[in-house]
Design a protein around this motif. Structure first.
Motif, PDB file in Angstrom:
ATOM      1  N   THR A 417     -86.440  61.540  27.921  1.00 34.08           N
ATOM      2  CA  THR A 417     -87.819  62.449  27.476  1.00 34.08           C
ATOM      3  C   THR A 417     -87.170  62.439  25.515  1.00 34.08           C
ATOM      4  O   THR A 417     -86.502  62.653  25.447  1.00 34.08           O
ATOM      5  CB  THR A 417     -87.370  63.762  28.615  1.00 34.08           C
ATOM      6  N   ILE A 418     -88.917  61.902  25.014  1.00 34.27           N
ATOM      7  CA  ILE A 418     -88.918  62.599  23.959  1.00 34.27           C
ATOM      8  C   ILE A 418     -89.245  63.920  23.485  1.00 34.27           C
ATOM      9  O   ILE A 418     -89.637  64.605  23.918  1.00 34.27           O
ATOM     10  CB  ILE A 418     -90.191  61.082  23.211  1.00 34.27           C
ATOM     11  N   GLY A 419     -88.503  63.576  22.193  1.00 38.62           N
ATOM     12  CA  GLY A 419     -88.654  65.600  21.268  1.00 38.62           C
ATOM     13  C   GLY A 419     -89.788  66.085  20.709  1.00 38.62           C
ATOM     14  O   GLY A 419     -90.610  64.979  20.212  1.00 38.62           O
ATOM     15  N   ILE A 420     -90.604  67.006  20.394  1.00 38.70           N
ATOM     16  CA  ILE A 420     -91.431  66.864  20.023  1.00 38.70           C
ATOM     17  C   ILE A 420     -90.286  68.379  19.368  1.00 38.70           C
ATOM     18  O   ILE A 420     -90.437  69.440  20.324  1.00 38.70           O
ATOM     19  CB  ILE A 420     -92.592  67.558  20.216  1.00 38.70           C
ATOM     20  N   GLY A 421     -90.567  69.134  18.192  1.00 38.57           N
ATOM     21  CA  GLY A 421     -89.899  69.960  17.262  1.00 38.57           C
ATOM     22  C   GLY A 421     -90.226  70.536  16.223  1.00 38.57           C
ATOM     23  O   GLY A 421     -91.329  70.142  14.975  1.00 38.57           O
ATOM     24  N   LEU A 456     -85.565  54.323   8.867  1.00 39.26           N
ATOM     25  CA  LEU A 456     -84.800  54.540  10.339  1.00 39.26           C
ATOM     26  C   LEU A 456     -86.024  54.679  11.271  1.00 39.26           C
ATOM     27  O   LEU A 456     -86.963  54.886  11.229  1.00 39.26           O
ATOM     28  CB  LEU A 456     -84.512  56.105   9.917  1.00 39.26           C
ATOM     29  N   ALA A 457     -85.632  53.812  12.273  1.00 38.88           N
ATOM     30  CA  ALA A 457     -86.229  53.786  14.059  1.00 38.88           C
ATOM     31  C   ALA A 457     -86.968  55.027  14.011  1.00 38.88           C
ATOM     32  O   ALA A 457     -86.007  56.268  14.183  1.00 38.88           O
ATOM     33  CB  ALA A 457     -85.961  52.950  14.556  1.00 38.88           C
ATOM     34  N   GLU A 458     -88.190  55.428  14.548  1.00 43.66           N
ATOM     35  CA  GLU A 458     -88.742  56.739  14.532  1.00 43.66           C
ATOM     36  C   GLU A 458     -88.877  57.029  15.846  1.00 43.66           C
ATOM     37  O   GLU A 458     -88.396  56.034  16.977  1.00 43.66           O
ATOM     38  CB  GLU A 458     -90.265  56.118  14.221  1.00 43.66           C
ATOM     39  N   THR A 459     -88.275  58.394  16.192  1.00 42.08           N
ATOM     40  CA  THR A 459     -88.197  58.037  17.584  1.00 42.08           C
ATOM     41  C   THR A 459     -88.851  59.615  18.072  1.00 42.08           C
ATOM     42  O   THR A 459     -88.566  59.734  19.839  1.00 42.08           O
ATOM     43  CB  THR A 459     -86.797  59.205  17.399  1.00 42.08           C
ATOM     44  N   GLY A 460     -89.621  60.544  17.613  1.00 42.13           N
ATOM     45  CA  GLY A 460     -90.453  61.492  18.016  1.00 42.13           C
ATOM     46  C   GLY A 460     -91.313  62.227  17.445  1.00 42.13           C
ATOM     47  O   GLY A 460     -91.655  61.465  16.101  1.00 42.13           O
ATOM     48  N   PHE A 461     -92.002  63.841  17.738  1.00 50.01           N
ATOM     49  CA  PHE A 461     -92.868  64.054  16.982  1.00 50.01           C
ATOM     50  C   PHE A 461     -92.282  65.214  15.773  1.00 50.01           C
ATOM     51  O   PHE A 461     -91.900  65.828  16.774  1.00 50.01           O
ATOM     52  CB  PHE A 461     -94.024  64.511  17.312  1.00 50.01           C
ATOM     53  N   LEU A 462     -92.108  65.548  14.604  1.00 49.56           N
ATOM     54  CA  LEU A 462     -92.104  66.910  14.478  1.00 49.56           C
ATOM     55  C   LEU A 462     -92.957  67.317  13.382  1.00 49.56           C
ATOM     56  O   LEU A 462     -93.947  66.692  13.304  1.00 49.56           O
ATOM     57  CB  LEU A 462     -91.149  66.751  12.866  1.00 49.56           C
ATOM     58  N   PHE A 463     -92.839  68.659  13.719  1.00 52.29           N
ATOM     59  CA  PHE A 463     -94.607  69.243  13.249  1.00 52.29           C
ATOM     60  C   PHE A 463     -93.897  70.746  12.440  1.00 52.29           C
ATOM     61  O   PHE A 463     -92.620  70.665  12.519  1.00 52.29           O
ATOM     62  CB  PHE A 463     -95.262  70.065  14.297  1.00 52.29           C
ATOM     63  N   ARG A 464     -94.789  71.277  11.510  1.00 54.06           N
ATOM     64  CA  ARG A 464     -94.992  71.999  11.055  1.00 54.06           C
ATOM     65  C   ARG A 464     -95.235  72.846   9.524  1.00 54.06           C
ATOM     66  O   ARG A 464     -96.932  72.428   9.491  1.00 54.06           O
ATOM     67  CB  ARG A 464     -93.834  71.531   9.696  1.00 54.06           C
ATOM     68  N   GLU A 465     -95.708  74.568   9.837  1.00 53.06           N
ATOM     69  CA  GLU A 465     -96.851  75.208   9.575  1.00 53.06           C
ATOM     70  C   GLU A 465     -96.904  74.434   7.796  1.00 53.06           C
ATOM     71  O   GLU A 465     -96.026  73.543   7.133  1.00 53.06           O
ATOM     72  CB  GLU A 465     -96.530  76.348   9.758  1.00 53.06           C
ATOM     73  N   ARG A 466     -97.761  74.418   7.288  1.00 52.51           N
ATOM     74  CA  ARG A 466     -98.183  74.487   5.992  1.00 52.51           C
ATOM     75  C   ARG A 466     -97.660  74.580   4.538  1.00 52.51           C
ATOM     76  O   ARG A 466     -97.268  76.283   5.276  1.00 52.51           O
ATOM     77  CB  ARG A 466     -99.764  74.718   5.616  1.00 52.51           C
ATOM     78  N   ASP A 467     -97.040  74.121   3.800  1.00 50.61           N
ATOM     79  CA  ASP A 467     -96.613  74.666   2.680  1.00 50.61           C
ATOM     80  C   ASP A 467     -97.562  75.591   1.823  1.00 50.61           C
ATOM     81  O   ASP A 467     -99.008  75.002   1.952  1.00 50.61           O
ATOM     82  CB  ASP A 467     -95.406  73.773   2.081  1.00 50.61           C
ATOM     83  N   GLY A 468     -96.682  76.629   0.908  1.00 57.46           N
ATOM     84  CA  GLY A 468     -97.787  77.054  -0.313  1.00 57.46           C
ATOM     85  C   GLY A 468     -98.669  78.287   0.720  1.00 57.46           C
ATOM     86  O   GLY A 468     -99.357  78.672  -0.085  1.00 57.46           O
ATOM     87  N   LEU A 469     -98.390  78.574   1.621  1.00 57.61           N
ATOM     88  CA  LEU A 469     -98.981  79.470   1.916  1.00 57.61           C
ATOM     89  C   LEU A 469     -98.681  80.437   1.279  1.00 57.61           C
ATOM     90  O   LEU A 469     -97.658  80.865   1.013  1.00 57.61           O
ATOM     91  CB  LEU A 469     -99.267  80.167   3.832  1.00 57.61           C
TER      92      LEU A 469
END
Length: 555
Positions: A417-421, A456-469
């Motif tokens: 299963t692919i990861g989202i993190g 590097l071969a892509e494998t899934g999805f990373l997310f992160r809140e906006r910087d600079g808040l």
């Protein structure tokens, strides 16, 4: 090191992992590490390797373990002498259990830490003193090297402080938790607080332990001194002390590859049909387990089995012990709500193990399942007969961690299963993000560039809140304060946290990643390509043998 062997037959030097939890007293990630790493170190080291741990006598796995009596020692603690019996469990890395005659010690019911804070402090200090005394019985005359796991066993360093002869000690941080250690409390316990100055256990231990200090991933070593949540909120008292000392040693994978190798080879060659059929079979196994499930007081299913969709829409899975300051179940719940209220075709299955807040703390998941009975199921118990099939049949596993020392993304991939993190800690290392996606914002891109080589071969999805808040640090303090636990306040984690801009941004970015995954699911060939690349990435970057060598290089 046979349990009945004469003391003089024990070889020297000796290496010991000292841990408050093990595979025989599990709670979190430390027990998973201790189930694997000591054996690999034992195989690679030129010295005997053992584990020293409390005998948690109320935990069934500990209480029923086959052990042999080795000896006993006396521990002067809080003005009295406590007799401690030493028991041995055989294996490649033998375990030595310290069992005080006083049953008030090490009496957690659900897990080793299932006591109030004052009792955990007392028991940890006692364990530190007991280890120091027990070494001479376990291996008289040995030259000991101790690998102390987190603050609960860093107390060994405090017990040894001021001694003319003491073992070499190294500290491994699986998180940044710490405990106050006032001068008066240590003095009353029989320690020498003047020999280990500081205000907390870890501050005091750092002055006694060797360099370096280990963490369980390279990225978490950075996060401890760079990430605002760690360095300015959770552990600002540690960041200056750790900055020049940290070495990240990546754990190995926490499971074996579940996907048949021929299916991966076919998918890599451009024929993913058999791999996708395997996943559909696993999903059918999960649905079959649902048919046999009989909810009850001990299995409180949230959702409606009759209404839950059994179609081809993408399925997202999240699992693990709830921790309001770390795990991110509330982030996932709110992001799922945003998607579902916009009619995104997706299903969500949550497998939370209730944490310190119990079932009431997960009420937001119950409300989500009530609002979307066709798309959400929640299993706040160990649904062993259904979990693995759900994970292996899912489109993606979700890890929206507020921080993550290592993480279970590797378990997603090895289970097909692919990861989202969230782009933090070990998750950042285990997922190579898809650049052409909603979730690939500048915050993700800048962090991924530090970890993953270009191309590097892509494998899934990373997310992160906006910087600079501008409110970032204050928002982290607010999230950490858990004001919804204040008596009289609404007991709703999601509602409480929506007032923080950082939290809202985090939720929005995860919702974008979920939409990215829904889009991906419409292209089976692309999905299989990411999955096979992800499995290769985990297999090529994570290894317990490599981890063992990482520690042995210094000890």
């Amino acid at each position: 090191m046979a349990g009945s062997a004469a003391p003089h037959t024990i070889a020297r030097p000796v290496l010991a992992f000292v841990s408050y939890e093990t595979a025989y007293s599990p709670c979190g990630g430390i027990s998973a590490v201790l189930a694997r790493l000591p054996n690999r170190v034992a195989a690679a080291a030129s010295m005997p390797t053992v584990v020293i741990t409390p005998f948690h006598h109320r935990l069934p796995k500990t209480a029923t373990l086959d052990v042999s009596w080795v000896g006993q020692c006396g521990v002067n603690f809080d003005g009295r002498l406590v007799v401690v019996h030493i028991h041995r469990h055989s294996g490649p890395a033998p375990h030595y259990f310290l069992r005080p005659e006083d049953p008030a010690f090490f009496a957690g019911m659900r897990h080793p830490y299932d006591v109030d804070g004052a009792t955990l402090q007392r028991d940890s200090l006692f364990f530190g003193a007991a280890v120091w005394r027990a070494l001479a019985t376990i291996a008289p005359g040995a030259r000991w090297t101790l690998l102390l796991q987190d603050w609960e066993t860093a107390t060994v360093a405090l017990a040894c402080a001021g001694q003319t002869s003491r073992p070499r000690m190294f500290l491994t941080l699986h998180n940044s938790y710490d405990c106050v250690a006032p001068h008066s409390r240590l003095r009353d316990a029989g320690f020498a607080p003047h020999a280990c100055p500081g205000e907390t256990v870890l501050q005091r231990a750092l002055g006694v332990c060797e360099w370096p200090v280990f963490t369980v991933s390279d990225q978490f070593a950075r996060d401890l001194v760079e990430d605002p949540f760690q360095s300015q909120v959770l552990a600002p008292h540690l960041a200056p002390l750790l900055a020049s000392r940290l070495v990240g040693v990546d754990n190995g994978p926490f499971t074996d590859l579940a996907v048949p190798l021929p299916l991966l080879e076919q998918a890599a060659a451009g024929s993913p049909e058999a791999l996708l059929a395997w996943k559909r079979e696993k999903l059918r196994g999960f649905l079959t387990a649902l048919d046999g499930l009989k909810p009850g007081d001990d299995r409180p299913l949230w959702g409606d089995l009759a209404q839950f969709r059994r179609d081809e829409s993408p399925l997202f899975v999240m699992a693990g012990r709830d921790d309001c300051r770390q795990k991110g179940y509330d982030v996932a719940a709110r992001a799922a709500e945003l998607c579902l209220q916009d009619d995104v075709a997706a299903r969500f299955v949550f497998f939370p193990i209730p944490g310190d807040e119990g079932l009431p703390g997960l009420e937001f998941l119950k409300q989500l399942a009530g609002r979307f009975p066709q798309q959400v199921l929640v299993f706040p118990f160990r649904f062993a007969e259904g979990f693995l099939n759900a994970l292996q049949g899912a489109t993606c596993g979700i890890m929206p961690s507020l921080y993550e020392p290592f993480g279970m993304a590797n378990e997603f991939y090895l289970n097909g299963t692919i990861g989202i993190g969230r782009a933090t800690g070990g998750i950042l290392q285990q997922i190579v993000p898809v650049a052409q996606s909603r979730s690939y914002n500048p915050a993700v891109a800048s962090r991924a560039a530090r970890v993953h080589p270009a191309g590097l071969a892509e494998t899934g999805f990373l997310f992160r809140e906006r910087d600079g808040l501008h409110s970032e640090v204050d928002d982290w303090r607010g999230l950490n304060s858990t004001e919804y636990l204040t008596p009289g306040a609404p007991f709703d984690r999601v509602h409480d946290r929506l007032r923080f801009a950082l939290y809202g941004s985090m939720v929005d970015e995860l919702a974008g990643a979920l939409r990215d995954a829904v889009d991906l699911a419409s292209s089976p060939t692309s999905y299989a390509a990411l999955l096979t690349a992800g499995i290769r990435h985990i297999q090529s970057t994570l290894s317990w043998d490599r981890a063992a060598q990482g520690y042995l290089r210094y000890v």
